[in-house]
Design a protein around this motif. Structure first.
Motif, short mmCIF file in Angstrom:
data_model
loop_
_atom_site.label_atom_id
_atom_site.label_comp_id
_atom_site.label_asym_id
_atom_site.label_seq_id
_atom_site.Cartn_x
_atom_site.Cartn_y
_atom_site.Cartn_z
N GLY A 194 25.77 5.67 45.17
CA GLY A 194 24.32 5.66 45.15
C GLY A 194 23.70 4.28 45.26
O GLY A 194 22.57 4.07 44.83
N ILE A 195 24.43 3.34 45.84
CA ILE A 195 23.95 1.96 45.97
C ILE A 195 23.44 1.73 47.38
O ILE A 195 24.19 1.86 48.35
N ALA A 196 22.17 1.39 47.51
CA ALA A 196 21.61 1.03 48.81
C ALA A 196 21.77 -0.47 49.00
O ALA A 196 21.17 -1.26 48.27
N VAL A 197 22.58 -0.86 49.95
CA VAL A 197 22.86 -2.28 50.15
C VAL A 197 23.03 -2.54 51.65
O VAL A 197 23.56 -1.69 52.39
N GLU A 198 22.57 -3.68 52.10
CA GLU A 198 22.76 -4.08 53.49
C GLU A 198 24.14 -4.72 53.66
O GLU A 198 24.63 -5.40 52.74
N PRO A 199 24.79 -4.52 54.80
CA PRO A 199 26.09 -5.17 55.02
C PRO A 199 26.06 -6.67 54.79
O PRO A 199 27.04 -7.26 54.32
N ALA A 200 24.94 -7.32 55.09
CA ALA A 200 24.83 -8.77 54.91
C ALA A 200 24.95 -9.18 53.45
O ALA A 200 25.23 -10.34 53.15
N GLU A 201 24.74 -8.24 52.52
CA GLU A 201 24.81 -8.55 51.10
C GLU A 201 26.23 -8.42 50.55
O GLU A 201 26.48 -8.78 49.40
N VAL A 202 27.15 -7.90 51.34
CA VAL A 202 28.53 -7.65 50.89
C VAL A 202 29.39 -8.88 51.17
O VAL A 202 29.38 -9.41 52.28
N VAL A 203 30.15 -9.31 50.16
CA VAL A 203 31.16 -10.37 50.34
C VAL A 203 32.52 -9.74 50.09
O VAL A 203 32.77 -9.18 49.01
N VAL A 204 33.39 -9.80 51.07
CA VAL A 204 34.74 -9.25 50.93
C VAL A 204 35.61 -10.26 50.21
O VAL A 204 35.61 -11.46 50.53
N THR A 205 36.37 -9.79 49.22
CA THR A 205 37.18 -10.67 48.39
C THR A 205 38.62 -10.19 48.32
O THR A 205 38.93 -9.07 48.74
N ARG A 323 24.11 -1.30 39.48
CA ARG A 323 23.59 -2.05 40.64
C ARG A 323 22.51 -1.26 41.36
O ARG A 323 21.57 -1.85 41.91
N ALA A 324 22.61 0.08 41.36
CA ALA A 324 21.61 0.90 42.03
C ALA A 324 20.26 0.81 41.34
O ALA A 324 19.22 1.02 41.97
N LEU A 325 20.26 0.49 40.04
CA LEU A 325 19.01 0.44 39.27
C LEU A 325 18.36 -0.94 39.32
O LEU A 325 17.14 -1.04 39.25
N LEU A 326 19.17 -1.99 39.42
CA LEU A 326 18.63 -3.35 39.23
C LEU A 326 19.39 -4.34 40.12
O LEU A 326 20.13 -5.19 39.61
N PRO A 327 19.24 -4.23 41.43
CA PRO A 327 20.10 -5.01 42.33
C PRO A 327 20.03 -6.52 42.14
O PRO A 327 21.03 -7.21 42.29
N GLU A 328 18.87 -7.06 41.81
CA GLU A 328 18.75 -8.52 41.72
C GLU A 328 19.18 -9.08 40.37
O GLU A 328 19.06 -10.28 40.13
N HIS A 329 19.67 -8.22 39.49
CA HIS A 329 20.15 -8.70 38.20
C HIS A 329 21.58 -8.22 37.91
O HIS A 329 22.06 -8.36 36.79
N VAL A 330 22.23 -7.63 38.93
CA VAL A 330 23.59 -7.09 38.74
C VAL A 330 24.49 -7.61 39.85
O VAL A 330 24.20 -7.44 41.04
N GLY A 331 25.59 -8.25 39.46
CA GLY A 331 26.66 -8.56 40.39
C GLY A 331 27.69 -7.44 40.30
O GLY A 331 28.19 -7.13 39.22
N TYR A 332 27.97 -6.79 41.42
CA TYR A 332 28.79 -5.58 41.43
C TYR A 332 30.11 -5.85 42.12
O TYR A 332 30.14 -6.35 43.25
N ALA A 333 31.23 -5.51 41.47
CA ALA A 333 32.56 -5.75 42.04
C ALA A 333 33.33 -4.45 42.11
O ALA A 333 33.31 -3.64 41.18
#
Length: 495
Positions: A194-205, A323-333
Motif C-alpha cells: 500500500g505504499i505509493a512511491v515513485e521509482p526515483a525515490e527507491v535506492v537499491v541496497t 511509510r504509506a501514512l507518513l512518507p517524509e518522516h519514515v525511512g522504509y527498508a
C-alpha cells in the motif's frame, strides 16, 4: 617507425607469460626447455598447478614466451616421462601426479563448545560463529525455506534478461540501482504494502543491513548519533547500528507494540522498529500507538521501518506500512532475503527527501552500486508474476510448518507460551522457568539442535525464552527439534 623497431617492441611484449608469471629472460641460453620444465615441476609440487589441471597448449605458451613451440613441447615431454603430466589428445596436456613432498598440515581448529557459543553478552561476530556450528536440526530464526528457491523461474528470467541486454548494459550502473528494478520495486510495494512511491525515490541496497548503514551515515551528518530500538528487539540490528557509531537506547514493547511514551522519554530523534510483525515478539503496532508515533514523527522525529517479513502473514489481514501514512518522516527498508534467499543480497530503501542525497552519496562511496544482473533478474521475476506465485507457495508451506511447531510445543513444552504465530517465519516461546535461556540453547546444541535465546535480543531483564524459526524445516525435523529442546530443559531442571 621502422619495421625493425616494431619487431623489437613486439619481442619485448611477448617475453613473458601470465601463466605462472614465467619470464623467459631468466632462462639460461641453450637450456630453455630444462628451465621451463623445472618451473612447471615446482608449480605442480607446491600446488599452484593442481592435479587434474590442464596446461596451456604448447602453441599458446610458446607464443606467450616468444620461443619456438619445440621448447615447450620438450618441457612437456620431460614431465611426461617423469609421470607428472599426460597427453589427452583434444583434452590437452593434463597434470596427473605431483611429486611427493612432505607437508605439515596444521591440526584443524576444534569447534567451540556449545556453551562458548551462547554467552550472555554476545560479540558482533556471534552470528557467524553460531551459523558455522553443525547441527542436526537448525531452528534459527530469519531463515526462509532455501530449498524452495525458484530455480527454474530464476533461470528463465535470467535468460530473458540476457537476451535483451545491450553491450552498454554491462558497464557501471546507477548507484541508486537499475531503473528497471526500481520501477518493479515501486510497483511491488504499491500492490503488496500500500505504499505509493515513485521509482526515483527507491535506492537499491545490498540487503537491509546496508540500508541501515547508509541511513546511519546520513543521520550522523545531520547530528544524530542515537537511534532508539525496540526492547526486546533484534540483536543483529542493534549491533549493526552500534558498528556505525549509533547509540541504541531501548524502548519497551508490550502487547500493543512500541510504547511511544517511552520513546519520547529517551529524547532520541530517530527510532528503528518492526511495526507489522515485531521482532522477536510478533506483536503488531496497534492503531492508537500508530497515531501517537505519527504525532511524534511530525514533531521532528524519524521512523526507520524494517518491513522484514510483512508479506508472510497467515491468520490476519495485512497491516499497512507506516511509510504509506507518513512518507517524509519514515525511512522504509525491505529485501528479498525472506522471500527468496539471503544470498542474493538485494534490498531497497525509501528515504525521506532531506536524506536522499546523503544516502546516495554513501552508497556510491560504498560500492558504486549493487550488482546489476541480479537486479534485472529480480525485476523480471517481479513484473512477470513469478515472485507473487512464489509468495503464495511459501505461505501455504509456512502455515503447515508453523502449525507443526505450535503442536510440537504443546506436546513437549506444555508450560511454554507461544507468541507471534499469526505471521512471519518464527515463533517466540517464553518459559516460566528459572533456567537461563543461553544455557538451554547451549544444551540443545549439544544434542544437535540449534535455537536462539531470547535474552540476546534484550537490553533489559526479561523472562527466559527461545526464538524458533520454522520456515526452513520439515514437520518431522520440527517435531524432533522441539522434543530435543524439551529433553535439554528437563535435564537442566534436574541438575
Amino acid at each position: 617507425m621502422s619495421r625493425a623497431k616494431v619487431q623489437s617492441t613486439e619481442r619485448s611484449i611477448t617475453a613473458g607469460s601470465d601463466f605462472l608469471h614465467l619470464d623467459i629472460a631468466a632462462a639460461p641460453s641453450g637450456g630453455r626447455a630444462a628451465w621451463l620444465a623445472d618451473r612447471l615441476r615446482d608449480a605442480i609440487a607446491d600446488g599452484r598447478i593442481a592435479v587434474g589441471a590442464r596446461l596451456p597448449a604448447s602453441r599458446v605458451l610458446a607464443a606467450d614466451l616468444g620461443v619456438s613451440r619445440g621448447v615447450v613441447t620438450e618441457a612437456y615431454q620431460r614431465l611426461g616421462e617423469e609421470g607428472r603430466v599426460a597427453g589427452r589428445g583434444r583434452g590437452g596436456t593434463v597434470v596427473v601426479a605431483a611429486p611427493p613432498t612432505p607437508t605439515v598440515r596444521p591440526a584443524p581448529a576444534a569447534a567451540p563448545a556449545p556453551a562458548a557459543l551462547f554467552p550472555s553478552a554476545p560479540d558482533s561476530d556471534i552470528f557467524d560463529a553460531v551459523r558455522a556450528a553443525p547441527a542436526r536440526v537448525d531452528l534459527t530464526p530469519g531463515v526462509p525455506d532455501l530449498a524452495a528457491f525458484p530455480r527454474a523461474d530464476w533461470l528463465r528470467a535470467e535468460r530473458t534478461v540476457l537476451r535483451r541486454l545491450a553491450a552498454a548494459d554491462f558497464g557501471y550502473g546507477d548507484p541508486r540501482g537499475a531503473p528497471t528494478l526500481r520501477a518493479a520495486v515501486a510497483a511491488w510495494l504499491a500492490r503488496n504494502r500500500g505504499i505509493a512511491v515513485e521509482p526515483a525515490e527507491v535506492v537499491v541496497t545490498a540487503g537491509v543491513s546496508q540500508a541501515l548503514g547508509l541511513l546511519a551515515q546520513a543521520l550522523r551528518g545531520d547530528g544524530i548519533d542515537r537511534i532508539a530500538v525496540e526492547e526486546p528487539g533484534s540483536l543483529g540490528v542493534r549491533q549493526h547500528l552500534n558498528n556505525w557509531g549509533m547509540a541504541t537506547p531501548p524502548v519497551a514493547v508490550d502487547a500493543a507494540g512500541l510504547r511511544v511514551d517511552d520513546l519520547v522519554a529517551t529524547g532520541a530523534r530517530a527510532v528503528m522498529l518492526t511495526p507489522a510483525h515485531q521482532f522477536p515478539t510478533g506483536v503488531v503496532l496497534d492503531g492508537d500507538r500508530r497515531r501517537r508515533l505519527v504525532d511524534w514523527a511530525r514533531d521532528g522525529g524519524l521512523v526507520i521501518e524494517d518491513d522484514y517479513d510483512a508479506e508472510h502473514r497467515y491468520d490476519r489481514p495485512p497491516v499497512p506500512a507506516l511509510r504509506a501514512l507518513l512518507p517524509e518522516h519514515v525511512g522504509y527498508a525491505g529485501s528479498v532475503s525472506k522471500l527468496l534467499a539471503p544470498a542474493l543480497r538485494v534490498g531497497w530503501l525509501l528515504v525521506p527527501a532531506r536524506y536522499r542525497d546523503a544516502v546516495v552519496a554513501a552508497k556510491r562511496n560504498a560500492d558504486l552500486g549493487t550488482s546489476v544482473l541480479p537486479q534485472l533478474v529480480l525485476a523480471e521475476l517481479m513484473t512477470s508474476g513469478a515472485l507473487e506465485r512464489q509468495l503464495r507457495l511459501l505461505r501455504r508451506r509456512h502455515v503447515r510448518r508453523r502449525d507443526a511447531m505450535v503442536a510440537a510445543i504443546g506436546r513437549h513444552l506444555p508450560g511454554a507460551t507461544v507468541h507471534g504465530a499469526a505471521a512471519g517465519l518464527h515463533l517466540l516461546v517464553t518459559l516460566d522457568d528459572a533456567v537461563a535461556d543461553t544455557e538451554l540453547a547451549a544444551a540443545a546444541l549439544e544434542r544437535g539442535v540449534k535455537v536462539q535465546p531470547l535474552s540476546w535480543h534484550c537490553q533489559r531483564a526479561h523472562r527466559p525464552g527461545l526464538v524458533l524459526g520454522y520456515a526452513a524445516n520439515t514437520a518431522t525435523d520440527i517435531e524432533e527439534g522441539i522434543a530435543t529442546v524439551a529433553a535439554a530443559l528437563r535435564r537442566l531442571r534436574t541438575r
